[in-house]
Design an enzyme around this catalytic site. Structure first.
Site, short mmCIF file in Angstrom:
data_model
loop_
_atom_site.label_atom_id
_atom_site.label_comp_id
_atom_site.label_asym_id
_atom_site.label_seq_id
_atom_site.Cartn_x
_atom_site.Cartn_y
_atom_site.Cartn_z
N LYS A 53 0.85 -1.21 0.00
CA LYS A 53 0.00 0.00 0.00
C LYS A 53 0.89 1.26 0.00
O LYS A 53 0.63 2.21 -0.73
CB LYS A 53 -0.96 -0.02 1.20
CG LYS A 53 -2.06 -1.06 1.01
CD LYS A 53 -2.85 -1.37 2.27
CE LYS A 53 -3.78 -2.55 2.03
NZ LYS A 53 -4.55 -2.96 3.21
N GLN A 97 -4.75 -1.43 9.37
CA GLN A 97 -4.59 -2.77 8.81
C GLN A 97 -5.15 -3.81 9.78
O GLN A 97 -4.77 -3.84 10.95
CB GLN A 97 -3.09 -3.03 8.52
CG GLN A 97 -2.82 -4.33 7.81
CD GLN A 97 -3.42 -4.38 6.42
OE1 GLN A 97 -3.30 -3.46 5.63
NE2 GLN A 97 -4.10 -5.48 6.10
N ASP A 120 -11.12 2.64 3.61
CA ASP A 120 -11.47 1.22 3.44
C ASP A 120 -12.98 1.05 3.24
O ASP A 120 -13.45 -0.02 2.86
CB ASP A 120 -11.05 0.42 4.68
CG ASP A 120 -9.73 -0.31 4.48
OD1 ASP A 120 -9.40 -0.60 3.32
OD2 ASP A 120 -9.04 -0.59 5.47
#
Ligand code: NDP
Length: 283
Positions: A53, A97, A120
């Site tokens: 990422k 995460q 997200d």
């Protein structure tokens, strides 16, 4: 002959488009979009995802701030970190995460992320807005899958689609996105009966169950579009999807490979969400 849905190439194209938009933002004298990536603990897979990422932020010109926190961090400390990022005006996206260590409630942490920075697309506010058709930041993996349909001009309307898996991050949102595009969608899970028959009757198959090469050639309708989200290792320790690609591919009109299919698209869409969050916050 099938067409391979090349996630590696398509994700590069999307990242190039984002990079060019970011470059013109910077040229106009404004600051770059920025992403805060929070990694808790030492989970090896999480470290790889975070590394990829961060690499994508560099490729697109998005500024990234990495917060590496110890496995032993308390829930309270992580809450403070999220609050700090929520309040930092120069942070456009916050990515925590998952999974988090067991002393921390993932639900609590996700709920805390400011919805306008929720790149997200996991917060209840974005989820709710998404399911009732309002503008929202949407989960990256299903958004990436929808880019394949767009790029390769694959018709969705009127088709029968099956989604295997009902997680909040893949199964449910991709089912909703296909529904929004007027497919007739069946969602299957571990308690579904006659799974093979349902798959066999479907024009579009999206599998997100996490079972190595589970879907076999005789499950697939000729000419079906097959999207394989699964990331698994087979007995030979090779990285494979949920679909037995070698034997299934020839029956398909379009199919994603694993790797280089859905995976890179997820990261490209994270960058896109970050740019969208920036634009929404700075408009
Ligand atoms: P979850 O474990 O959260 O969900 C798995 C789903 O599959 C559940 O709904 C489960 O049913 C269902 N399932 C399990 N076994 C069967 C079965 N035999 N038949 C039918 N349904 C079954 O997984 P995720 O959605 O998080 O991920 C799914 C896969 O996708 C994993 O391999 C993951 O690594 C991969 N993934 C890949 C991404 C990418 O970017 N390429 C991103 C995210 C995930 P039930 O609800 O009844 O338990």
């Amino acid at each position: 002959m099938y067409t391979l849905l090349n996630g590696k190439e398509l994700s590069k194209k999307i990242k190039r488009e984002i990079a060019s938009e970011v470059a013109s933002i910077i040229d106009s004298g404004k600051r770059s979009p920025s992403l805060a990536v929070v990694l808790v603990g030492e989970d090896e897979a999480s470290k790889i995802y975070v590394r990829n990422k961060i690499k994508a932020t560099k490729a697109t010109g998005i500024i990234s701030h990495e917060y590496k926190l110890p496995e032993s961090i308390t829930e309270k400390e992580l809450i403070e970190t999220i609050r700090f990022l929520n309040n930092d005006d120069e942070v456009d996206g916050i990515l925590v995460q998952l999974p988090l260590p067991k002393q921390i409630s993932e639900e609590k942490i996700i709920n805390l992320i400011a919805p306008e920075k929720d790149v997200d697309g996991f917060t209840p506010k974005n989820t709710g807005r998404f399911y009732i058709g309002l503008n929202s930041l949407k989960p990256c993996t299903p958004s990436g899958i929808m880019e394949f349909f767009k790029e390769y001009n694959i018709k969705i309307e009127g088709k029968s689609a099956v989604v295997l898996g009902r997680s909040n991050i893949v199964g449910k949102p991709i089912a909703n996105m296909l529904l929004e595009k007027n497919a007739t969608v069946t969602i299957c899970h571990s308690k579904t009966q006659n799974l093979k028959k349902i798959v066999k009757n479907s024009d579009i198959v999206v599998s997100a169950i996490g079972k190595a090469e589970f879907i076999k050639e005789d499950w697939i309708k000729k000419g079906a579009v097959v999207i394989d989200v699964g990331i698994n290792y087979n007995e030979a320790k090779q990285l494979v999807g949920d679909v037995d690609f070698k034997n299934v591919a020839d029956k398909c009109s379009f199919i994603t490979p694993v790797p280089k299919g859905v995976g890179p698209m997820t990261i490209a869409m994270l960058m896109k969400n970050c740019l969208t969050a920036y634009k929404m916050r700075t408009k």
